[in-house]
Design a protein around this motif. Sequence first.
Motif: not given
Length: 599
Positions: A400, A428-429, A432-433, A438, A442
């Motif tokens: 991050q 969660r990844l 991710e956006k 991203a 993903r």
Amino acid sequence: MNQEQSFVDRSTGWARIGVACAQALLLFLLYRAATDKVWPATAPQWFFPLFLCGLSLPVITISSLGQMRVSAMLRWLTILALILVLLTQHDWSRRNGLNNGWSLPQGDDRVEFPSPLLFFFSGACLYVAQSLRLAYTQHRQWLGSYPVYFDLSWKLLVQLVFSLIFIGAMFALLFLGAALFSMLKLDFLQHLLRTDWFYIPLAVLSFGCALHLTDMRPAIVRGIRNLLLVLLSWLLPVATLVLAGFLVTLAFSGAELLWQTRHATYLLLSSCVVLVVLINTAFQDGTVLQGSARILRWSARLACLLLPVLAVLALRALQLRITQYGWSTDRLIAFVCAVIAFAYGLAYLRAALAADGLLAKMAVANIAMAYLQLMLVLAMFSPLLDPARVSIEDQLSRLQQGKVSAENFDYFYLRFDGGRYGREALKRLAQEKSLPQAALIREKAAQALSLTHQVPGNQEVKEMPPFEIWPQGGRLPESFLQQPGQKAPNWLTANDAECLIAKTHACDVLVQDMNHDGKPEVLVLDRNNYFGGAMYVDVGAGVWQRQGHVDIQVDDCSKMKDALRTGQAKVVTGWDMLEVAGSRLTVMPDVVKRQRCPP
């Protein structure tokens, strides 16, 4: 206590044998449950504590009988059982359905075992805790007389080691007898030694009996211990000379070469362990060092000075790796070990610089360090300092903050070494956006999530070319790869998931109506050998299940490939299926010729 024979009475001996028999029965039943894949082996929340408690608590019981009052022993066993249950429950909940570290065959119905690290550290901590508890029983003080701690801890260690040697000697004798009988065409003993109901109880009973026998002759155990300590203590001057020479050379050559080895931390920590053990073989109960040779006394003091230097170097090497790559499970465990080594170094340095010159302050330091080790290990195997949780949080933070790019981020570490925390992070990844790149994050996260096992020794999983759908121009049914829940029964095999989703395994897909119901089935064929594959059927409402295996009999690989590619496959009526009282009998033709086709 009589120097030749223990005060342990006959009733205590029979009680110990009874405990060993109960342990043998429990471990045999657990082994059978694991091999037959039945309860409790199929329920890790029950199997883990039963297995770990069954291995350790009977040994603690045998050691405690005759040393503690029965009521005190039962309270102690209850506390240990509660701790082991909590540790195993956390170990099970943090796992990701993988037997990390055991290198067991992969399969949907495999049995999971407690992690190897939990085995190792729980065994070491139980030994330390039992030694401290036995010493407390005698003096009712948490920091009692050091000679008592020394005597009981070394006695227990010698008992455990020689009990294991006794098991080895027992089975060596039995295998010798089996070989002798086999020359007479009698193989009953060989058959027994291969039978689980014989060798498992025999090994456990032998261990329990050996523990009892060694406790019956404390003078012999003490003599073996003294001889072992004397021999090891004379290795201290050699170790001190070697490590002092290493540090002097390092001062002139610089530490850069040391950092470049990438395994400096583990070598330095191993050196710390060697020094701590050898210093204590010379120190013993605190009185022996006074009458030792001068070279041993000076070597012990010099070793105490070297220990904190080695611990600081280990911490520095670890800090460089953490700065470069962040925290990992191994690095956090190494950090805890380095902190313990540094604490030992400071305590021993204080003892070495004391005015009396006899290292007397080491006694209190050793007892305090034993309690410190227990607390740190309990923290590591609890949610408080779980290495997987800490490392996953750190790795995500690095991603991050842009310290590691999306291309270089280790998604497979999260999948295979991060346990439950890593899998949740990957989920969660996969959604991710907000982060840069991203879309790539993903894609990589989804790829890692679909993998079921990691190739040993291959940390990088390369993406294969896309699978082909035959006949050319064909398309997969829209609902096929949208199956809800990747762990649904009869869903994709491991190889098929890695081909169709992760694209790390080669395969080809044939869309064909196999049962004339007007709906196509999906046949996934392994491209690497064409021995066969799996058949998936739409059972309704877009739900697919694996309902068959494709077995290929081929004479010409290239001819078969061309025919599949051009859509020349057709369903051929074969042997009928019999339905008998609700059961189905399927006749499979014999394989006439099978050829391995190249990829």
